[in-house]
Design a protein around this motif. Sequence first.
Motif, PDB file in Angstrom:
ATOM      1  N   ARG A 225      -5.231   3.568  -6.281  1.00 32.37           N
ATOM      2  CA  ARG A 225      -4.864   2.417  -6.688  1.00 32.37           C
ATOM      3  C   ARG A 225      -4.171   2.444  -8.036  1.00 32.37           C
ATOM      4  NH1 ARG A 225      -7.630  -2.930  -5.924  1.00 32.37           N
ATOM      5  NH2 ARG A 225      -9.411  -1.644  -4.803  1.00 32.37           N
ATOM      6  N   ASP A 226      -2.889   2.064  -7.908  1.00 34.82           N
ATOM      7  CA  ASP A 226      -2.006   1.994  -9.202  1.00 34.82           C
ATOM      8  C   ASP A 226      -2.012   3.361  -9.652  1.00 34.82           C
ATOM      9  OD1 ASP A 226      -1.925  -0.962  -8.868  1.00 34.82           O
ATOM     10  OD2 ASP A 226      -3.691  -0.972 -10.298  1.00 34.82           O
TER      11      ASP A 226
ATOM     12  N   TYR B 101      -8.121  13.767   0.839  1.00 35.40           N
ATOM     13  CA  TYR B 101      -9.389  12.976   0.360  1.00 35.40           C
ATOM     14  C   TYR B 101     -10.551  12.675   1.255  1.00 35.40           C
ATOM     15  CZ  TYR B 101      -6.186  11.442  -3.212  1.00 35.40           C
ATOM     16  OH  TYR B 101      -5.262  11.152  -4.382  1.00 35.40           O
ATOM     17  N   GLU B 102     -10.417  13.611   2.453  1.00 45.58           N
ATOM     18  CA  GLU B 102     -11.706  13.644   3.451  1.00 45.58           C
ATOM     19  C   GLU B 102     -12.713  14.459   2.547  1.00 45.58           C
ATOM     20  OE1 GLU B 102      -9.110  13.783   7.439  1.00 45.58           O
ATOM     21  OE2 GLU B 102      -9.714  15.439   6.274  1.00 45.58           O
TER      22      GLU B 102
ATOM     23  N   THR C  55      -9.097   6.594  -6.566  1.00 43.33           N
ATOM     24  CA  THR C  55     -10.343   5.802  -6.780  1.00 43.33           C
ATOM     25  C   THR C  55     -11.376   5.981  -5.589  1.00 43.33           C
ATOM     26  OG1 THR C  55      -8.942   4.032  -5.719  1.00 43.33           O
ATOM     27  CG2 THR C  55      -8.947   4.046  -7.809  1.00 43.33           C
ATOM     28  N   GLU C  56     -11.033   6.511  -4.460  1.00 40.89           N
ATOM     29  CA  GLU C  56     -11.811   6.768  -3.383  1.00 40.89           C
ATOM     30  C   GLU C  56     -11.558   7.872  -2.650  1.00 40.89           C
ATOM     31  OE1 GLU C  56     -14.121   3.450  -0.705  1.00 40.89           O
ATOM     32  OE2 GLU C  56     -12.190   2.862  -1.477  1.00 40.89           O
ATOM     33  N   PHE C  57     -12.526   8.395  -1.915  1.00 42.25           N
ATOM     34  CA  PHE C  57     -12.170   9.440  -0.860  1.00 42.25           C
ATOM     35  C   PHE C  57     -13.157   8.890   0.312  1.00 42.25           C
ATOM     36  CE2 PHE C  57     -13.934  12.786  -4.415  1.00 42.25           C
ATOM     37  CZ  PHE C  57     -12.542  12.605  -5.039  1.00 42.25           C
TER      38      PHE C  57
ATOM     39  N   LEU D 159     -12.081  11.909  -9.244  1.00 44.40           N
ATOM     40  CA  LEU D 159     -11.982  10.400  -9.266  1.00 44.40           C
ATOM     41  C   LEU D 159     -11.832   9.770 -10.329  1.00 44.40           C
ATOM     42  CD1 LEU D 159     -15.167   9.694  -6.902  1.00 44.40           C
ATOM     43  CD2 LEU D 159     -12.905   9.083  -6.367  1.00 44.40           C
ATOM     44  N   GLY D 160     -10.797   8.775 -10.534  1.00 39.53           N
ATOM     45  CA  GLY D 160     -10.374   8.353 -11.809  1.00 39.53           C
ATOM     46  C   GLY D 160      -9.191   9.053 -12.420  1.00 39.53           C
TER      47      GLY D 160
END
Length: 472
Positions: free
Chosen positions: A317-318, A254-255, A322-324, A277-278
Amino acid sequence: MELLEFAVEKALELGASYAEARFEEKTGTHLAMKNGSPEGISINADKGVGIRVIVNGGMGFASTNVLTKESISEAVKKAVKLAKAASQVRNEPIRFSKENFHRVSYKVKMKKDIRDVSPEEKLELLRKIEEEVKATGINVPMRYLMYSDELWKKEIVTSEGAYVKSKIPRVSVVYNLVVFENGQMEQAPFVQRAFSGGFELLEKDEPWNWAVKDVKALRKLITEGKKPPEGKVDLIISPEVAGIAVHESVGHPYEADRIFGREAAQAGESFVKPDMLGERIGSEVVTVIDDPTIPNSWGFYLYDDEGVKARPRYLIRDGIITEFLTNREYAYKLGQHSNAAARAINYNREPIVRMANTYLAPGDYSFEELIEDIKLGVYMVSFNEWNIDDRRYQQRYIGREAYLIENGEIKHPVRRPILEITTRALWSSVDAVGKEVAFYPGTCGKGEPGQGVPVWMGGAHARLRDIPLRRP
C-alpha cells in the motif's frame, strides 16, 4: 453432507484436536480445434473427500473418491496416523489462528448455464475465432484453439463450526496462433480468456477480437519491427505485463509458507522476511492488491478452504509492505488473523497458501498523460517470455508486442525488448500509474504434488523511469 460430519466426528474420536472434511465435485467439457478441424471432445467428472487433521501438533491429510462411511473412516484413520507421525519429527506444534466462522452457502449465477449449451454451440465459438482470424488475410499457418468449462461444487465442514457450500462455474478459451510472413515467424503462445460464470461471459468478451488483434500485431511486428533502444529509457508496461510482474515479484514472495521456508524444496524461497512488514519496497504510487472476491474473476471465491471469509489483501500500500498471504497456520505464527489464502485445486490436495486475483491498483493518469513527456521510451504491451529466480528478486521479461515512444508519441513496433531488473528496483522506479484496470487469466502452479489454481493477473498501466533495457 452427512459424510463430512461423520469424518470430523471420527477424527475427534481418534484424538484429533482439529479436523476438517472437504467434498469437491467437478464436471465439465473440453474441446479443441487445430487449423479449422475439430480434435474431439472430452467430458470430465471427478469427486471425492479430503480430510485434514491435527494430532499432538502434527498435521495429516488423506483423501478418498469412494463416498461410503467405510472408505471415509479409513481415510480419517490414515490422516490421524500421518499426523501422529508428523508430530514426532516437528520442532514445534502446528497451531491455527482463532477465527470467526460461518454457516454459509453461495454460488455464481449463470445467465447461460454451461450445462445447457450444446457441444456444437461451444465448438461454434471456436469456429468464430477461426473464421475471424482467417478473414484478416494474414498468413496464420498454425491455429490451435481450446474451449473448456467446469462446474466446481464444494462443501467444507470443520470441527470449529465452519460450514461452507459453494458452486462456481468456470469458462475458458485458449488460443495459440503463429504468423508467418516474409520468411519470418512470430506467435502468440497460449493466450487465455477466462471467467467464473456462464457461457455468456465468453460471448460478451468476444475472444475472436482478441485473436484478431494479436495476429495483426504480430504481422506488424514482422513487417515494421525494428530494434529497441538500449540503455536507460522510460518504460510503459501494460496491464498484462504489470500483471505478470505483480504475480511473480509480489504475490509469490509474499506467500507466508514460502517466507517461512516450507516451499524451499519445492517452488523456491522468498527475499521477503517476516520483519519486513512496514518496510518500503516501491514508490508511493505503487499499491498491489490480491482480491478473491472480484465478481466473475477467474480466481473467484468468497470463503477459502479453511472456511475463512475472503477479502481484498493489500500486499503493498503506497509502496509499503503491509500484508502477507496467509492461511491459519502462518497467521498464527505472525500473530494475526488469516486473510483466507488457503486453496486446494481438488479434493485430493491439501489447502496451501495461494494467490487469487493479483493486480496493480489504479492511479490518476490517463494513458496520454503517461506518455506525453517521454522523450525516448518503450511501450511493452505483452510478453512472450519471463523468468525469475527462486527468491523472486532477479527477474527478466521479454516483450512480444512493443512500440517505440518518441517525444510523447507511439511510433513503430520494436522487437523483443528485454527488461532485467530486481524487484525493489522495478517497483521503486514507478512514478505514475494509469486509471484503467484490466485482468488476464492464468494457472498458478505450486506445491508437491503440484497444484495449478486459476488466477487473474493485471492492473493498470505504469510508467517506469530510467529503466535499463537490452536487445536480444
